[in-house]
Write a protein that holds these residues in place. Structure first.
Motif, PDB file in Angstrom:
ATOM      1  N   SER A  61      59.823  51.756  13.111  1.00  0.00           N
ATOM      2  CA  SER A  61      60.828  51.033  13.881  1.00  0.00           C
ATOM      3  C   SER A  61      61.565  50.083  12.963  1.00  0.00           C
ATOM      4  CB  SER A  61      60.176  50.253  15.032  1.00  0.00           C
ATOM      5  OG  SER A  61      59.325  49.240  14.517  1.00  0.00           O
ATOM      6  N   VAL A  62      62.774  49.767  13.373  1.00  0.00           N
ATOM      7  CA  VAL A  62      63.615  48.847  12.631  1.00  0.00           C
ATOM      8  C   VAL A  62      64.454  48.092  13.656  1.00  0.00           C
ATOM      9  CG1 VAL A  62      65.459  50.541  12.318  1.00  0.00           C
ATOM     10  CG2 VAL A  62      65.247  48.631  10.718  1.00  0.00           C
ATOM     11  N   PRO A  63      64.647  46.790  13.471  1.00  0.00           N
ATOM     12  CA  PRO A  63      65.449  46.034  14.441  1.00  0.00           C
ATOM     13  C   PRO A  63      66.875  46.562  14.511  1.00  0.00           C
ATOM     14  CG  PRO A  63      64.188  44.554  13.032  1.00  0.00           C
ATOM     15  CD  PRO A  63      64.081  45.916  12.426  1.00  0.00           C
ATOM     16  N   GLU A  64      67.390  46.549  15.730  1.00  0.00           N
ATOM     17  CA  GLU A  64      68.789  46.940  15.876  1.00  0.00           C
ATOM     18  C   GLU A  64      69.689  45.918  15.166  1.00  0.00           C
ATOM     19  OE1 GLU A  64      70.343  46.675  19.822  1.00  0.00           O
ATOM     20  OE2 GLU A  64      69.013  45.020  20.384  1.00  0.00           O
ATOM     21  N   MET A  77      73.949  49.368  14.269  1.00  0.00           N
ATOM     22  CA  MET A  77      73.279  50.303  15.192  1.00  0.00           C
ATOM     23  C   MET A  77      72.736  49.502  16.391  1.00  0.00           C
ATOM     24  SD  MET A  77      71.336  53.185  12.886  1.00  0.00           S
ATOM     25  CE  MET A  77      70.345  52.024  11.969  1.00  0.00           C
ATOM     26  N   ASP A  78      73.168  49.907  17.571  1.00  0.00           N
ATOM     27  CA  ASP A  78      72.867  49.157  18.798  1.00  0.00           C
ATOM     28  C   ASP A  78      71.802  49.899  19.599  1.00  0.00           C
ATOM     29  OD1 ASP A  78      72.838  47.489  20.932  1.00  0.00           O
ATOM     30  OD2 ASP A  78      74.968  47.662  21.407  1.00  0.00           O
ATOM     31  N   ARG A  79      70.714  49.223  19.909  1.00  0.00           N
ATOM     32  CA  ARG A  79      69.651  49.855  20.693  1.00  0.00           C
ATOM     33  C   ARG A  79      70.135  50.216  22.082  1.00  0.00           C
ATOM     34  NH1 ARG A  79      66.397  49.071  24.700  1.00  0.00           N
ATOM     35  NH2 ARG A  79      67.559  47.169  25.164  1.00  0.00           N
ATOM     36  N   GLU A  80      71.001  49.369  22.644  1.00  0.00           N
ATOM     37  CA  GLU A  80      71.496  49.660  23.975  1.00  0.00           C
ATOM     38  C   GLU A  80      72.359  50.923  24.014  1.00  0.00           C
ATOM     39  OE1 GLU A  80      69.824  45.911  23.745  1.00  0.00           O
ATOM     40  OE2 GLU A  80      71.616  46.532  22.622  1.00  0.00           O
ATOM     41  N   VAL A  81      72.880  51.361  22.868  1.00  0.00           N
ATOM     42  CA  VAL A  81      73.657  52.604  22.790  1.00  0.00           C
ATOM     43  C   VAL A  81      72.745  53.786  22.517  1.00  0.00           C
ATOM     44  CG1 VAL A  81      75.492  53.822  21.549  1.00  0.00           C
ATOM     45  CG2 VAL A  81      75.710  51.366  22.014  1.00  0.00           C
ATOM     46  N   LYS A  82      71.890  53.686  21.505  1.00  0.00           N
ATOM     47  CA  LYS A  82      70.922  54.733  21.196  1.00  0.00           C
ATOM     48  C   LYS A  82      69.684  54.069  20.618  1.00  0.00           C
ATOM     49  CE  LYS A  82      70.325  59.168  18.810  1.00  0.00           C
ATOM     50  NZ  LYS A  82      70.936  60.192  17.913  1.00  0.00           N
ATOM     51  N   GLU A  83      68.546  54.472  21.140  1.00  0.00           N
ATOM     52  CA  GLU A  83      67.304  53.772  20.775  1.00  0.00           C
ATOM     53  C   GLU A  83      66.429  54.585  19.829  1.00  0.00           C
ATOM     54  OE1 GLU A  83      63.536  51.511  23.002  1.00  0.00           O
ATOM     55  OE2 GLU A  83      65.023  52.659  24.153  1.00  0.00           O
ATOM     56  N   SER A 142      59.965  59.632  13.268  1.00  0.00           N
ATOM     57  CA  SER A 142      60.540  59.165  14.529  1.00  0.00           C
ATOM     58  C   SER A 142      60.813  57.673  14.387  1.00  0.00           C
ATOM     59  CB  SER A 142      59.584  59.438  15.691  1.00  0.00           C
ATOM     60  OG  SER A 142      60.111  58.938  16.892  1.00  0.00           O
ATOM     61  N   ILE A 143      62.068  57.296  14.393  1.00  0.00           N
ATOM     62  CA  ILE A 143      62.465  55.901  14.174  1.00  0.00           C
ATOM     63  C   ILE A 143      63.019  55.344  15.482  1.00  0.00           C
ATOM     64  CG2 ILE A 143      63.962  54.363  12.859  1.00  0.00           C
ATOM     65  CD1 ILE A 143      63.948  56.408  10.610  1.00  0.00           C
ATOM     66  N   THR A 144      62.489  54.179  15.876  1.00  0.00           N
ATOM     67  CA  THR A 144      62.922  53.498  17.103  1.00  0.00           C
ATOM     68  C   THR A 144      63.571  52.181  16.721  1.00  0.00           C
ATOM     69  OG1 THR A 144      61.105  54.480  18.350  1.00  0.00           O
ATOM     70  CG2 THR A 144      62.177  52.561  19.310  1.00  0.00           C
ATOM     71  N   LEU A 145      64.710  51.913  17.336  1.00  0.00           N
ATOM     72  CA  LEU A 145      65.370  50.624  17.132  1.00  0.00           C
ATOM     73  C   LEU A 145      64.718  49.600  18.050  1.00  0.00           C
ATOM     74  CD1 LEU A 145      69.157  51.612  16.925  1.00  0.00           C
ATOM     75  CD2 LEU A 145      67.528  51.291  15.052  1.00  0.00           C
ATOM     76  N   ALA A 165      70.994  38.671  37.722  1.00  0.00           N
ATOM     77  CA  ALA A 165      71.914  38.943  36.620  1.00  0.00           C
ATOM     78  C   ALA A 165      71.360  40.090  35.792  1.00  0.00           C
ATOM     79  CB  ALA A 165      72.104  37.694  35.762  1.00  0.00           C
ATOM     80  N   ASP A 166      72.232  40.780  35.063  1.00  0.00           N
ATOM     81  CA  ASP A 166      71.836  41.919  34.249  1.00  0.00           C
ATOM     82  C   ASP A 166      71.785  41.519  32.783  1.00  0.00           C
ATOM     83  OD1 ASP A 166      71.781  43.559  36.496  1.00  0.00           O
ATOM     84  OD2 ASP A 166      73.940  43.967  36.333  1.00  0.00           O
ATOM     85  N   ASP A 167      70.731  41.986  32.108  1.00  0.00           N
ATOM     86  CA  ASP A 167      70.583  41.774  30.669  1.00  0.00           C
ATOM     87  C   ASP A 167      70.082  43.081  30.075  1.00  0.00           C
ATOM     88  OD1 ASP A 167      69.980  41.036  28.066  1.00  0.00           O
ATOM     89  OD2 ASP A 167      69.304  39.042  28.642  1.00  0.00           O
ATOM     90  N   PRO A 168      70.881  43.748  29.219  1.00  0.00           N
ATOM     91  CA  PRO A 168      70.449  45.045  28.677  1.00  0.00           C
ATOM     92  C   PRO A 168      69.288  44.938  27.703  1.00  0.00           C
ATOM     93  CG  PRO A 168      72.516  44.352  27.679  1.00  0.00           C
ATOM     94  CD  PRO A 168      72.240  43.376  28.770  1.00  0.00           C
ATOM     95  N   ASP A 169      68.958  43.730  27.261  1.00  0.00           N
ATOM     96  CA  ASP A 169      67.804  43.590  26.377  1.00  0.00           C
ATOM     97  C   ASP A 169      66.527  43.844  27.164  1.00  0.00           C
ATOM     98  OD1 ASP A 169      69.383  42.911  24.189  1.00  0.00           O
ATOM     99  OD2 ASP A 169      69.520  40.829  24.866  1.00  0.00           O
TER     100      ASP A 169
END
Length: 779
Positions: A161-164, A218-224, A249-252, A286-290
């Motif tokens: 894994s790697v931070p977005e 690279m945005d996790r909310e777009v592709k994880e 297998s790499i995960t953001l 409220a919505d938070d995509p995180d």
């Protein structure tokens, strides 16, 4: 092209003996007797035999045995008298040597990855004598590597894994592959890494296999999730090399790069006015995509609010609106306030230029409900005097309908709280009155419940407690605090204290009790002194009391209180006259028993005489009854002969029991012992009457019975009444005589059974059995 110098080195590496000095390009000339760089000439030492430094390729694919090399000794003149022998690793199995020529061959395909070098020992022997012609020499056969193993990764699938939003070149994970080929020979194990799948997001270092990010933002909310395929190829990546692959297998991982946002910035909530304090009336979100901690939010009302509050549901991340104070539709029906939402955890890398909070407006509408009546006070405390007559006014309770319609209310008393029915209430105006007179000494407080009910809706009711305190009125007179046991000594002197008394009053005056003690009339024997502390002393007015004259004195004491109206009572104090010692200690209080001076009266004498007469009559009657009672005998006289049945309650012990009774009377009269005495009774005479046995040749039973009858009639010991006599005789007319077994044990030995043989064939077997047992025959 291979230069002449390199060819020369290869040849020298084969021909150079093991004991020679290491060769270098500088001393090549020494092999031929040439001077070296220092001008010295080295002479080649002579060896007895020559051998090769052997190299062998792995995985030989030919049909014949692979030729390794040749051993040759200078002792071998070609005459065939030298034999070459090979020992060591694989000798005789993997490696074979020609005994005559010294040629060595490999018999199998060899794998360098299994074993890279074999050590063997060469021997030179005389073929005829097997004597060693030269010392044993050790040499090696090295296996030359070929590229026959592909690279292999340690895992088939790697997870990383790697931070977005990481920068380009951020290291993700390092994957490594291993090649079993020789690392020091050629390029068979030299690996080059490349990425087959995963561009343009990631790249890999070709030398060490480190995977790095290759695309910014690279945005996790777009592709994880990403699947990256890495290849490792040997031969330095050249064509013809072998390769292996692995999947990564790499995960953001999430970072807080997204602020919370309300999808709708206006919310409308409806609440009924009967909602309890602390109750929830609605939720907003409220919505938070995180995700995880980055998505945690906190809600609050901007500026606060008196009626409402909002709290955060940690499970659903929703804002819950609750009631802080009661709602009232009649007072206010609409409310509006602003709610703020913000992340509880912020990432310093992303807070610049972004507001990690949002706002929304909440409107609350209060709905009306039919509420129960409301009392003006809760609870009610009412005071009433205990001397209040029945039907008197006690107090008033009041309730109203809080609804806008203000419906009428009726009142009632819950009779479960007024079981004695002491109070009543007006159903219209709530006036409470007494039904009975109240007594504070019976109960100081009365706790009742008043119920207010809407007339149009009886289900809407409200209860209120009403505490009625009964005030005291001075209607009870004081009395002695206890029962006193007072005595006065006979030798008492005047003015001596004999008792201190006190009083109690069930009333409770506001300023406390103040009792006054007095004697109703002048008493010549005692006096009372009030001590002004609600107690009084009883003193003697004279001395010389006598029990003969009077043993008890009754002293009436009047006790009064000081409340209004004044109440008083008279209590009697009983004073006993007792005999005391010189110290005043009581010894006895019983009056002395004095003799009668005038003798007995006429009435007393008559009573005593009547008692004596009655006692004498009872004794005479008892004696007469004793004389009349007489016990009748069983047989009145000897002349009274009657049948009697005598019962002997004895079960006996069977035929073997000879102690309970004599069973001889049951035996055959011919063998009965007439002189045998009974053992269970004491004989009445020393020589009892002897009964004669019947004549042996008497065959008439009637004669036998008549004889027995005469014997019993003449027997002086026979009873004077008829009795049942048993004659154990079967008669002598039978050839077998008596068949009874009672005398068989005693007479069996004396019988002669010869006559059985004369009875014929039916008794033949029986005759043989008994004649054989005859004592005479046995003798």
């Amino acid at each position: 092209m291979i230069t002449n110098q390199v060819l020369l080195l290869l040849m020298l590496s084969i021909l150079w003996p093991s004991t020679a000095l290491p060769f270098t390009p500088g001393n090549i000339g020494n092999l031929f007797g040439m001077p070296d760089s220092d001008g010295r000439v080295l002479q080649r030492s002579k060896r007895g035999w020559m051998w090769n430094q052997f190299f062998l390729l792995e995985e030989y694919a030919g049909n014949d045995h692979q030729y390794v090399g040749k051993l040759h000794s200078n002792m071998d003149r070609g005459a065939g008298n030298v034999k070459y022998v090979l020992t060591g690793d694989g000798a005789g199995s993997l490696f074979l040597i020609d005994e005559k020529s010294g040629d060595i061959h490999a018999t199998k395909r060899l794998d360098r990855e299994e074993k890279a070098m074999y050590t063997l020992v060469a021997k030179v022997l005389d073929r005829n004598t097997n004597m060693e012609l030269e010392p044993d020499t050790e040499f090696n056969i090295k296996i030359h590597d070929i590229n026959d193993n592909e690279p292999k990764f340690s895992k088939e699938i790697y997870f990383a894994s790697v931070p977005e939003m990481s920068e380009v070149g951020t290291s993700v994970v390092t994957v490594t592959a291993d090649d079993a080929d020789d690392q020091t020979y050629g390029n068979s194990a030299k690996l080059v890494y490349s990425i087959l799948q995963g561009q343009p997001y990631f790249s890999v270092d070709s030398e060490n296999g480190t995977i790095k990010t290759a695309l910014p933002g690279m945005d996790r909310e777009v592709k994880e999730n990403y699947q990256v395929v890495i290849q490792a190829k040997d031969m330095a990546g050249q064509m013809g090399g072998l390769s292996g692959t692995t999947t990564v297998s790499i995960t953001l991982s999430d970072v807080n790069d997204s602020p919370p946002r309300f999808a709708n910035h206006s919310f409308r909530v409806t609440a009924v006015e009967s909602t309890e304090i602390g109750g929830a009336i609605g939720r907003i979100k409220a919505d938070d995509p995180d995700v995880g901690r980055n998505a945690e939010m906190e809600y609050s009302i901007v500026g606060g609010h008196d009626i409402f509050n909002i709290i955060t549901d940690q499970t659903t991340q929703e804002g819950v609106i609750i009631i802080k104070n009661a709602l009232d539709y009649e007072s206010k029906r609409d409310y509006e306030f602003r709610v703020e939402v913000r992340n509880t955890y912020l990432d310093a890398r992303f807070i610049h230029g972004l507001q990690f909070k949002d706002y929304a407006t909440v409107k609350v509408t209060v709905e009306d409900v039919d509420e129960p009546p409301v009392f003006t006070r809760n609870p009610y405390i009412i005071e009433v005097h205990e001397d209040t007559a029945a039907g008197s006014f006690v107090g008033v309770v009041s309730a109203r309908d809080p609804d806008a319609d203000n419906k009428p209310v009726k009142y009632s008393i819950d009779r479960h709280t007024d079981l004695e029915r002491l109070f009543n209430i007006d159903s219209v105006n709530g006036t409470i009155t007494t039904l009975k007179a109240l007594d504070r000494e019976m109960s100081k407080w009365h706790n009742i419940s008043v119920v207010a009910t809407e007339i149009n809706n009886p289900r809407q009711t409200t209860r209120v407690p009403v505490f009625i305190k009964v005030l005291d009125v001075n209607d009870n007179a004081p009395e002695f605090a206890m029962s006193y046991d007072t005595f006065v000594c006979e030798n008492v002197k005047a003015g001596q204290l004999i008792q201190t008394i006190s009083a109690v009053d069930t009333d409770e005056p506001l300023v406390g009790h103040k009792f006054v003690f007095s004697i109703s009339a002048t008493n010549p024997n005692f006096t009372i002194v009030d001590r002004e502390d609600n107690t009084a002393n009883i003193l003697t007015r004279r001395g010389g009391f006598s029990r003969r004259e009077m043993s008890l004195y009754f002293l009436p004491v009047v006790i009064s209180d000081n409340d209004y109206p004044i109440q008083s009572s008279t209590s009697t104090l009983i004073v006993r006259v007792c005999a005391c010692d010189s110290r005043g200690n009581m010894q006895t209080c019983n009056p002395e028993v004095l003799p009668f001076s005038d003798g007995l009266t006429t009435g007393a004498l008559v009573a005593i005489l009547l008692c004596v007469i009655i006692l004498l009559m009872i004794v005479v009657l008892f004696a007469a009854l004793r004389r009349q009672r007489k016990k009748e005998p069983l047989i009145i006289s000897k002349e009274d002969v009657r049948d009697n049945v005598v019962s002997y309650n004895d079960e006996g012990g069977g035929e073997e029991d000879t102690q309970a009774f004599d069973i001889g009377t049951l035996r055959n009269p011919e063998v009965m012992d007439a002189n045998k005495l009974r053992r269970d009774i004491i004989p009445e005479m020393l020589f009892p009457f002897r009964r004669t046995s019947p004549i042996k040749d008497n065959t008439d039973v009637r004669y036998f019975i008549n004889g027995r009858l005469q014997e019993n009639d003449l027997d002086p010991t026979a009873p004077p009444y008829d009795s049942l006599a048993t004659y154990a005789y079967e008669g002598s007319g039978s050839l077998a005589e008596s068949l009874s077994s009672l005398e068989s044990a005693a007479t069996e030995g004396d019988h002669d059974y010869d006559y059985l043989s004369n009875w014929g064939t039916p008794f033949k077997k029986l005759a043989e059995m008994y004649i054989a047992k005859s004592p005479d025959r046995e003798t």
